[in-house]
Design a protein around this motif. Structure first.
Motif, PDB file in Angstrom:
ATOM      1  N   VAL A  26       0.847  -1.196   0.000  1.00  0.00           N
ATOM      2  CA  VAL A  26       0.000   0.000   0.000  1.00  0.00           C
ATOM      3  C   VAL A  26       0.884   1.249   0.000  1.00  0.00           C
ATOM      4  O   VAL A  26       0.697   2.178  -0.792  1.00  0.00           O
ATOM      5  CB  VAL A  26      -0.964   0.008   1.217  1.00  0.00           C
ATOM      6  CG1 VAL A  26      -1.725   1.323   1.298  1.00  0.00           C
ATOM      7  CG2 VAL A  26      -1.924  -1.173   1.149  1.00  0.00           C
ATOM      8  N   GLU A  27       1.879   1.253   0.879  1.00  0.00           N
ATOM      9  CA  GLU A  27       2.747   2.427   0.982  1.00  0.00           C
ATOM     10  C   GLU A  27       3.491   2.681  -0.334  1.00  0.00           C
ATOM     11  O   GLU A  27       3.657   3.826  -0.752  1.00  0.00           O
ATOM     12  CB  GLU A  27       3.736   2.241   2.139  1.00  0.00           C
ATOM     13  CG  GLU A  27       3.046   2.366   3.487  1.00  0.00           C
ATOM     14  CD  GLU A  27       3.835   1.811   4.661  1.00  0.00           C
ATOM     15  OE1 GLU A  27       3.249   1.683   5.738  1.00  0.00           O
ATOM     16  OE2 GLU A  27       5.039   1.493   4.481  1.00  0.00           O
ATOM     17  N   GLU A  28       3.906   1.591  -0.958  1.00  0.00           N
ATOM     18  CA  GLU A  28       4.628   1.720  -2.228  1.00  0.00           C
ATOM     19  C   GLU A  28       3.726   2.363  -3.302  1.00  0.00           C
ATOM     20  O   GLU A  28       4.144   3.280  -4.011  1.00  0.00           O
ATOM     21  CB  GLU A  28       5.019   0.299  -2.645  1.00  0.00           C
ATOM     22  CG  GLU A  28       5.951   0.145  -3.788  1.00  0.00           C
ATOM     23  CD  GLU A  28       6.061  -1.345  -4.129  1.00  0.00           C
ATOM     24  OE1 GLU A  28       6.439  -2.138  -3.234  1.00  0.00           O
ATOM     25  OE2 GLU A  28       5.728  -1.704  -5.273  1.00  0.00           O
ATOM     26  N   VAL A  29       2.490   1.882  -3.381  1.00  0.00           N
ATOM     27  CA  VAL A  29       1.560   2.419  -4.389  1.00  0.00           C
ATOM     28  C   VAL A  29       1.262   3.894  -4.096  1.00  0.00           C
ATOM     29  O   VAL A  29       1.228   4.731  -5.006  1.00  0.00           O
ATOM     30  CB  VAL A  29       0.261   1.568  -4.427  1.00  0.00           C
ATOM     31  CG1 VAL A  29      -0.816   2.241  -5.253  1.00  0.00           C
ATOM     32  CG2 VAL A  29       0.555   0.179  -4.972  1.00  0.00           C
ATOM     33  N   VAL A  30       1.088   4.218  -2.816  1.00  0.00           N
ATOM     34  CA  VAL A  30       0.793   5.610  -2.435  1.00  0.00           C
ATOM     35  C   VAL A  30       1.963   6.512  -2.831  1.00  0.00           C
ATOM     36  O   VAL A  30       1.785   7.572  -3.449  1.00  0.00           O
ATOM     37  CB  VAL A  30       0.525   5.703  -0.913  1.00  0.00           C
ATOM     38  CG1 VAL A  30       0.534   7.149  -0.443  1.00  0.00           C
ATOM     39  CG2 VAL A  30      -0.800   5.040  -0.574  1.00  0.00           C
ATOM     40  N   ARG A  31       3.157   6.083  -2.490  1.00  0.00           N
ATOM     41  CA  ARG A  31       4.339   6.910  -2.807  1.00  0.00           C
ATOM     42  C   ARG A  31       4.508   7.061  -4.313  1.00  0.00           C
ATOM     43  O   ARG A  31       4.865   8.118  -4.812  1.00  0.00           O
ATOM     44  CB  ARG A  31       5.611   6.284  -2.209  1.00  0.00           C
ATOM     45  CG  ARG A  31       5.663   6.466  -0.710  1.00  0.00           C
ATOM     46  CD  ARG A  31       6.975   5.988  -0.107  1.00  0.00           C
ATOM     47  NE  ARG A  31       6.910   6.101   1.332  1.00  0.00           N
ATOM     48  CZ  ARG A  31       7.016   7.236   2.007  1.00  0.00           C
ATOM     49  NH1 ARG A  31       7.259   8.355   1.350  1.00  0.00           N
ATOM     50  NH2 ARG A  31       6.909   7.258   3.308  1.00  0.00           N
ATOM     51  N   GLU A  32       4.255   5.971  -5.015  1.00  0.00           N
ATOM     52  CA  GLU A  32       4.410   6.024  -6.473  1.00  0.00           C
ATOM     53  C   GLU A  32       3.408   7.011  -7.081  1.00  0.00           C
ATOM     54  O   GLU A  32       3.766   7.844  -7.920  1.00  0.00           O
ATOM     55  CB  GLU A  32       4.203   4.617  -7.050  1.00  0.00           C
ATOM     56  CG  GLU A  32       4.565   4.552  -8.517  1.00  0.00           C
ATOM     57  CD  GLU A  32       4.249   3.215  -9.140  1.00  0.00           C
ATOM     58  OE1 GLU A  32       3.551   2.400  -8.513  1.00  0.00           O
ATOM     59  OE2 GLU A  32       4.698   3.018 -10.272  1.00  0.00           O
ATOM     60  N   MET A  33       2.162   6.918  -6.622  1.00  0.00           N
ATOM     61  CA  MET A  33       1.128   7.797  -7.176  1.00  0.00           C
ATOM     62  C   MET A  33       1.439   9.254  -6.819  1.00  0.00           C
ATOM     63  O   MET A  33       1.269  10.155  -7.640  1.00  0.00           O
ATOM     64  CB  MET A  33      -0.243   7.371  -6.634  1.00  0.00           C
ATOM     65  CG  MET A  33      -1.388   7.659  -7.553  1.00  0.00           C
ATOM     66  SD  MET A  33      -1.177   7.000  -9.214  1.00  0.00           S
ATOM     67  CE  MET A  33      -1.575   5.272  -8.962  1.00  0.00           C
ATOM     68  N   ALA A  34       1.899   9.482  -5.584  1.00  0.00           N
ATOM     69  CA  ALA A  34       2.240  10.844  -5.165  1.00  0.00           C
ATOM     70  C   ALA A  34       3.334  11.391  -6.074  1.00  0.00           C
ATOM     71  O   ALA A  34       3.285  12.535  -6.533  1.00  0.00           O
ATOM     72  CB  ALA A  34       2.708  10.831  -3.712  1.00  0.00           C
ATOM     73  N   GLN A 129      -3.406   6.255   8.306  1.00  0.00           N
ATOM     74  CA  GLN A 129      -3.994   6.850   7.100  1.00  0.00           C
ATOM     75  C   GLN A 129      -2.886   7.214   6.127  1.00  0.00           C
ATOM     76  O   GLN A 129      -1.774   7.532   6.529  1.00  0.00           O
ATOM     77  CB  GLN A 129      -4.716   8.160   7.435  1.00  0.00           C
ATOM     78  CG  GLN A 129      -6.056   8.018   8.096  1.00  0.00           C
ATOM     79  CD  GLN A 129      -6.727   9.383   8.301  1.00  0.00           C
ATOM     80  OE1 GLN A 129      -6.100  10.431   8.202  1.00  0.00           O
ATOM     81  NE2 GLN A 129      -8.013   9.351   8.585  1.00  0.00           N
ATOM     82  N   PHE A 130      -3.242   7.189   4.853  1.00  0.00           N
ATOM     83  CA  PHE A 130      -2.471   7.994   3.917  1.00  0.00           C
ATOM     84  C   PHE A 130      -3.414   9.079   3.434  1.00  0.00           C
ATOM     85  O   PHE A 130      -4.638   8.867   3.369  1.00  0.00           O
ATOM     86  CB  PHE A 130      -1.877   7.168   2.766  1.00  0.00           C
ATOM     87  CG  PHE A 130      -2.871   6.504   1.872  1.00  0.00           C
ATOM     88  CD1 PHE A 130      -3.499   7.204   0.855  1.00  0.00           C
ATOM     89  CD2 PHE A 130      -3.181   5.161   2.028  1.00  0.00           C
ATOM     90  CE1 PHE A 130      -4.412   6.591   0.022  1.00  0.00           C
ATOM     91  CE2 PHE A 130      -4.109   4.529   1.194  1.00  0.00           C
ATOM     92  CZ  PHE A 130      -4.715   5.253   0.196  1.00  0.00           C
ATOM     93  N   GLY A 131      -2.858  10.236   3.151  1.00  0.00           N
ATOM     94  CA  GLY A 131      -3.727  11.339   2.759  1.00  0.00           C
ATOM     95  C   GLY A 131      -3.053  12.219   1.730  1.00  0.00           C
ATOM     96  O   GLY A 131      -1.818  12.271   1.635  1.00  0.00           O
ATOM     97  N   PHE A 132      -3.881  12.878   0.919  1.00  0.00           N
ATOM     98  CA  PHE A 132      -3.401  13.816  -0.101  1.00  0.00           C
ATOM     99  C   PHE A 132      -4.134  15.127   0.109  1.00  0.00           C
ATOM    100  O   PHE A 132      -5.363  15.120   0.273  1.00  0.00           O
ATOM    101  CB  PHE A 132      -3.706  13.276  -1.510  1.00  0.00           C
ATOM    102  CG  PHE A 132      -2.792  12.150  -1.934  1.00  0.00           C
ATOM    103  CD1 PHE A 132      -2.902  10.900  -1.352  1.00  0.00           C
ATOM    104  CD2 PHE A 132      -1.825  12.355  -2.897  1.00  0.00           C
ATOM    105  CE1 PHE A 132      -2.051   9.862  -1.721  1.00  0.00           C
ATOM    106  CE2 PHE A 132      -0.972  11.326  -3.285  1.00  0.00           C
ATOM    107  CZ  PHE A 132      -1.088  10.077  -2.687  1.00  0.00           C
ATOM    108  N   GLU A 133      -3.405  16.242   0.115  1.00  0.00           N
ATOM    109  CA  GLU A 133      -4.043  17.536   0.314  1.00  0.00           C
ATOM    110  C   GLU A 133      -3.476  18.517  -0.713  1.00  0.00           C
ATOM    111  O   GLU A 133      -2.255  18.594  -0.889  1.00  0.00           O
ATOM    112  CB  GLU A 133      -3.755  18.101   1.719  1.00  0.00           C
ATOM    113  CG  GLU A 133      -3.895  17.111   2.883  1.00  0.00           C
ATOM    114  CD  GLU A 133      -5.333  16.830   3.313  1.00  0.00           C
ATOM    115  OE1 GLU A 133      -6.255  17.473   2.786  1.00  0.00           O
ATOM    116  OE2 GLU A 133      -5.516  15.949   4.173  1.00  0.00           O
TER     117      GLU A 133
END
Ligand code: HAM
Length: 427
Positions: A26-34, A129-133
């Protein structure tokens, strides 16, 4: 008498073993998308001044009223473990003077949050949580971008059958007229409201819409029940229209839910939630929206903002339920088995070399014989096992066994490194 065993505090858990691999995924996908969307990481403190959440999230929310971990530190300050990440992000934006120097920023974060809730599957007291702002952007296209980021993360993780629910909560111009209409409607039917909603009616009438009690739900079905959509000002209506058109343009389907109010008071205009039908009561795996008035609550009016956050525990529960066969595996390329003390020395020396060649390995210093090592290696799913005992040391090399084919060779160090360098991509 033996002392009592110490366990984790209620509502928290250790994350280990096979589960942790999902977290890493999950963290990998989040970082990649960010990274792809150009959102920079921000790390705010785990605790903040209590006032940040009282003012930011809202005095009358359940979070502030009932769920915060608040304590006095030794200097007599009131401190709260963060229950969410948006108010801290806005605090940081203001504190660093970004509204002047760099007014438009896009940030993401990952980390633990704390809410004193009744624990159950998918509802923890320490959760992540992961979050985007996106701060400083008022165009509806940014609301759409935020939803797109969420959508792509879930998609990349292989999660399907999710529902995106959407609503508009109006703004400071139009919401008061809706609230007065809603309050009037509910006041006149107070007898049918549950005790909780009678209280909400006084303090935070919008929260009534979130009630799951039958009596309250029946009221919502009444044809004369005031629906927020009909009270939006032209600005909010226009904004909502463009968000919907933007989602349609991307082929992202959504459902309008006029009862979606969210549990935090800072939202204006867009509010959304991503839900799954596979986790029972804790069905929200992410949520967010626009919060153009949050900065004013923190003393600096006029900073637009939109974002979302998702609960990693719930996502991992869903992944474990639906993606078992694609569970990512972490198996090293090579299993290093020293058979005696001299072998241990050799293995450590070799370990240093292997790091230079970026070959992943695992050293087992179990002080056991060959049979144990082979069994352990086999169980771990590794392809290569390397043995170093007296015989290998005398001959100045290493025995390398291929566990897939069963064949074994004796190799000098340079031959070994060359072979593994070639093989590592196949491990
Ligand atoms: P929230 O809806 O309170 O929003 O939380 C977001 C997500 O965190 C939920 O959808 C859920 O997946 C997860 N979550 C919340 N509470 C728990 C819990 N006790 N245990 C496990 N998971 C939980 C916010 O926090 C906003 N800050 C989102 C946001 C960002 N809005 C704008 N920007």
């Amino acid at each position: 008498m033996g002392q009592q065993k110490i366990t984790v505090p209620k509502g928290t858990k250790d994350i280990l073993g096979e589960e942790v691999v999902w977290w890493q995924k999950v963290e990998e996908v989040v970082r990649e998308m960010a990274n792809l969307f150009g959102y920079q990481e921000i790390r705010t403190p785990i605790f903040e001044q209590t006032e940040l959440f009282a003012r930011g999230v809202g005095e009358e929310t359940d979070i502030v009223q009932k769920e915060m971990y608040t304590f006095q530190d030794k200097g007599g300050r009131s401190i709260t473990l963060r229950p969410e990440g948006t108010a801290p992000v806005m605090r940081a934006y203001i504190e660093h003077g970004l509204s002047v120097t760099n007014p438009r920023v896009k940030w993401f974060y990952l980390g633990p949050m704390f809410r004193y809730e009744r624990p159950q599957a998918g509802r923890m007291r320490q959760f992540h949580q992961f979050g985007f702002e996106a701060l400083g952007f008022s165009r509806p296209a940014v609301d759409v971008e935020i939803i797109l980021v969420a959508y792509l993360i879930y998609q990349e993780l292989g999660l399907s059958e999710l529902t995106l629910e959407l609503n508009s909560l109006g703004c400071e111009k139009c919401r008061p007229s809706y609230l007065s209409k809603l309050t009037k409607f509910l006041e006149e039917r107070k007898d049918n409201l549950c005790a909780n909603c009678v209280r909400r009616l006084e303090k935070n009438p919008l929260r009534v819409l979130d009630c799951k009690e039958e009596g309250c739900q029946n009221l919502f079905k009444s044809p004369s029940f005031p629906v927020i959509e009909e009270y939006l000002c032209s600005d909010c209506r226009n904004h909502q229209f463009k968000v919907e058109a933007g989602l349609e343009n991307l082929g992202i389907s959504y459902q309008i839910n006029p009862f979606l109010v969210r549990g935090l008071d800072y939202y204006t205009k867009t509010a959304f939630e991503v839900k799954t039908g596979q986790l029972g009561a804790q069905d929200a795996i992410g949520g967010g929206g626009r919060y153009d008035q949050l900065s004013a609550a923190l003393g600096v009016p006029g900073v637009a903002g939109v974002g979302f956050a998702a609960g990693i525990e719930r996502i991992v529960l869903l992944l474990e339920k639906t993606q078992q066969e694609t569970r990512p595996k972490k198996v090293p390329c090579l299993y290093l088995s020293p058979l005696d003390e001299e072998g241990e020395k050799q293995v450590l020396r070799l370990a240093r070399e292997l790091t230079k060649w970026r070959v992943p390995f695992y050293c087992d210093f179990a002080d056991k014989g060959l049979r144990y090592h082979l069994k352990k290696a086999q169980k771990s799913g590794v392809k290569w096992v390397l043995m170093v005992g007296q015989e290998e040391i005398e001959r100045g090399g290493f025995s390398l066994k291929n566990l897939t084919s069963g064949s074994q060779v004796f190799l000098q160090e340079d031959e070994l490194l060359r072979l593994l360098q070639k093989e590592k991509s196949l491990c």
